[in-house]
Design a protein around this motif. Structure first.
Motif, short mmCIF file in Angstrom:
data_model
loop_
_atom_site.label_atom_id
_atom_site.label_comp_id
_atom_site.label_asym_id
_atom_site.label_seq_id
_atom_site.Cartn_x
_atom_site.Cartn_y
_atom_site.Cartn_z
N ARG A 197 18.95 29.25 9.62
CA ARG A 197 19.11 27.93 10.56
C ARG A 197 17.93 28.72 12.15
N PRO A 198 17.64 28.07 12.69
CA PRO A 198 17.25 26.55 11.89
C PRO A 198 16.06 26.40 11.70
N VAL A 199 15.64 24.95 11.50
CA VAL A 199 14.94 24.53 10.29
C VAL A 199 14.08 23.71 11.00
N LEU A 200 12.60 23.12 11.22
CA LEU A 200 12.43 22.08 11.05
C LEU A 200 11.11 21.11 9.59
N LEU A 201 11.53 20.20 9.55
CA LEU A 201 11.19 19.30 8.47
C LEU A 201 10.63 18.32 9.39
N ILE A 202 9.04 18.47 8.79
CA ILE A 202 8.11 17.48 9.37
C ILE A 202 8.43 15.95 8.08
N GLY A 203 7.77 15.33 8.35
CA GLY A 203 7.61 13.61 7.85
C GLY A 203 6.64 12.58 7.89
N ASN A 204 6.67 12.33 6.89
CA ASN A 204 5.64 10.54 7.31
C ASN A 204 6.15 9.04 6.82
N HIS A 205 6.33 8.75 7.59
CA HIS A 205 7.14 7.17 7.42
C HIS A 205 6.25 6.34 6.27
N GLN A 206 7.54 5.79 5.33
CA GLN A 206 6.82 4.79 4.18
C GLN A 206 6.69 4.12 5.40
N HIS A 248 11.86 7.33 18.53
CA HIS A 248 11.59 6.66 19.72
C HIS A 248 13.14 6.39 20.18
N PRO A 249 12.26 7.07 21.07
CA PRO A 249 13.60 6.61 22.63
C PRO A 249 13.91 4.97 22.26
N ILE A 250 13.23 3.40 22.11
CA ILE A 250 13.62 2.62 21.85
C ILE A 250 14.95 2.19 21.25
N VAL A 251 14.51 3.02 20.23
CA VAL A 251 16.42 2.96 19.62
C VAL A 251 17.29 2.73 20.84
N GLY A 277 4.17 10.59 13.07
CA GLY A 277 3.57 9.34 12.94
C GLY A 277 4.67 8.14 13.55
N GLY A 278 5.57 8.85 13.89
CA GLY A 278 5.97 7.72 14.83
C GLY A 278 5.94 6.18 14.26
N ALA A 279 6.80 5.32 15.44
CA ALA A 279 6.51 3.90 15.01
C ALA A 279 5.24 3.41 14.33
N ARG A 280 4.16 4.01 14.82
CA ARG A 280 2.89 3.23 14.74
C ARG A 280 2.43 3.76 12.91
N GLU A 281 3.12 4.84 12.58
CA GLU A 281 2.77 4.69 10.89
C GLU A 281 3.75 4.55 10.21
N LYS A 336 -2.46 -3.43 6.68
CA LYS A 336 -3.43 -3.57 5.50
C LYS A 336 -4.49 -1.92 5.67
N ASN A 337 -4.30 -1.93 4.14
CA ASN A 337 -5.62 -0.62 3.69
C ASN A 337 -4.70 0.67 4.40
N GLU A 338 -3.68 0.93 4.90
CA GLU A 338 -2.58 1.92 5.62
C GLU A 338 -2.41 3.22 4.01
N ALA A 339 -1.62 1.89 3.00
CA ALA A 339 -0.60 2.88 2.12
C ALA A 339 -1.14 4.28 2.04
N TYR A 340 -0.60 5.00 2.29
CA TYR A 340 0.21 6.52 2.02
C TYR A 340 -0.74 7.17 2.80
N LYS A 341 -1.11 7.11 4.14
CA LYS A 341 -2.05 7.04 4.60
C LYS A 341 -1.46 7.93 5.94
N LEU A 342 -1.63 9.25 6.13
CA LEU A 342 -0.82 10.32 7.81
C LEU A 342 -1.52 9.45 9.26
N ILE A 343 -0.91 8.87 9.98
CA ILE A 343 -1.58 8.20 11.07
C ILE A 343 -0.31 9.21 12.04
N TRP A 344 -1.34 10.23 12.27
CA TRP A 344 -0.37 11.41 13.08
C TRP A 344 -1.01 11.42 14.38
#
Length: 388
Positions: free
Chosen positions: A262-271, A297-300, A369-373, A378-386
């Motif tokens: 520890r510590p550990v930082l995990l980076i992910g991309n949203h489906q 996201h702070p809106i949560v 990528g947060g909430a935008r990702e 359309k046509n953004e499947a499997y794309k990183l939106i960072w």
């Protein structure tokens, strides 16, 4: 009273058990009928405990405490009869410990307390188990348990069949067994940063949503809380997890994730709609016994109204609710969504929170990528939106 203390004491209270909670007092007959009882003539008031006995409790169930179910039937019948006889002096004593002026004071206290707590239910951050008697005739406990299950951020409910208002005094009710069967009883704190608890307030019940260590859910809690929303996602997506070990070998499961150092930082991309996050957190807990702390996201955390409005903009909630009930359901759903994320470690995303969590030895999960990702187009499947 217990919920008020939970709000005031915060992290010094881990969990809360409510039994036929008096928060339903305002919805009962007692705000109108109670003051009349305190004004009864003295001779009539003496009989009040006997008149209310069937309402307050199930006398037979209470008398069964003195009955050995392994004894012959004749002996059981005799013990039950004497148990009922023994209840009479106890009922008579109620008028001595609860004279009219004390009854009036307690009724007023219940009235004020139920009115005070109602708008503050969202501030009870601790895990709560609500137990209610199905046959409580004194106050509407069964209905109140359902309401509290929706209004409190981290509440589960259990209705006990054929039990009255005085269910704790009835034969066959073992609170410890109930707590254990619900996974609610803990003998030690298992902290998210794996460090030992050194203070009474470490990882207390009010730490959810904050950049502090929190307690890991018990196995039973995880099972019960995953049986709804998360299990639906699992059925729809059938997730399979793979990880890469230090030698480059890909293995099934998460054993390749270096969570011990520890510590550990995990980076992910949203489906789409962030459906990946919930099963993954569950898998980390079940397989590795660790809880990644998500940066959300702070809106949560901005409240159900703000979260519902954001859901409408993202297309996850209907743009216009046709009825008041639908609006209330949307708000309740938004509140439960926020509670689910914070219960499993999420905090508002910002540099300060990330630094604090890492400094405390946590595993931090970040989605650039947060909430935008999550709201892919359309046509953004499997794309990183960072960003950047």
């Amino acid at each position: 009273m217990s919920m008020a203390l939970a709000i005031k004491l915060g992290n010094y209270i881990d969990r809360l058990v409510l039994v036929n909670p008096a928060s339903s007092f305002s919805n009962s007959i007692w705000p109108q009928a109670g003051p009349l009882l305190a004004q009864l003539p003295e001779d009539v008031y003496k009989l009040l405990p006997f008149a209310l006995a069937p309402v307050m409790s199930n006398p037979i169930s209470m008398a069964m405490n003195d009955v050995d179910d392994r004894a012959p039937l004749l002996q059981q019948g005799s013990d039950l009869m004497y148990g009922l006889i023994d209840l009479a002096p106890q009922l008579a004593a109620l008028r001595l410990v609860l004279p009219p002026e004390t009854l009036a004071w307690r009724l007023e206290l219940l009235k004020q307390g139920s009115q005070w707590i109602r708008p503050r239910l969202k501030d009870v951050k601790q895990r709560v188990l609500v137990l209610s008697g199905e046959q409580d005739l004194l106050i509407p406990s069964k209905e109140e348990a359902e309401k509290l299950g929706k209004a409190l951020p981290r509440a589960r409910t259990k209705v006990l069949a054929n039990r009255s208002h005085a269910l704790l005094q009835e034969a066959g009710v073992d609170v410890v067994n109930i707590l254990q069967s619900e996974g609610f009883y803990i003998s030690e704190r298992r902290m998210s940063n794996r460090r030992p608890s050194t203070s009474a307030s470490d990882g207390g019940g009010a730490s959810y949503g904050l950049a502090r260590p929190i307690q890991l859910p018990t196995a039973k809690e995880l099972e019960l809380e995953s049986s709804g929303f998360v299990s639906t996602i699992n059925r729809l997506t059938s997730p399979v997890f793979y990880s890469t070990r230090a030698d480059g070998r890909v293995v099934k499961g998460l054993s390749g994730v270096p969570v011990q150092q520890r510590p550990v930082l995990l980076i992910g991309n949203h489906q789409l709609f962030a459906g990946d996050m919930y099963p993954m957190i569950q898998e980390f807990i079940q397989e590795l016994g660790v809880l990644p702390r998500g940066l959300a996201h702070p809106i949560v955390f901005a409240g159900p109204d703000a979260l519902t409005a954001a859901g409408r903009q993202g297309g996850m909630v209907q743009s216009r609710s046709s009825t008041q009930q639908k609006k209330e359901d949307d708000r309740a759903g938004a509140a439960q969504f926020s509670s689910l994320l914070s219960t499993y470690g999420a905090v508002p995303v910002n540099g300060k929170n990330m630094h604090q969590l890492l400094a405390q030895g946590e595993i931090v999960l970040l989605y650039p990528g947060g909430a935008r990702e999550a709201f892919k187009r359309k046509n953004e499947a499997y794309k990183l939106i960072w960003p950047g």
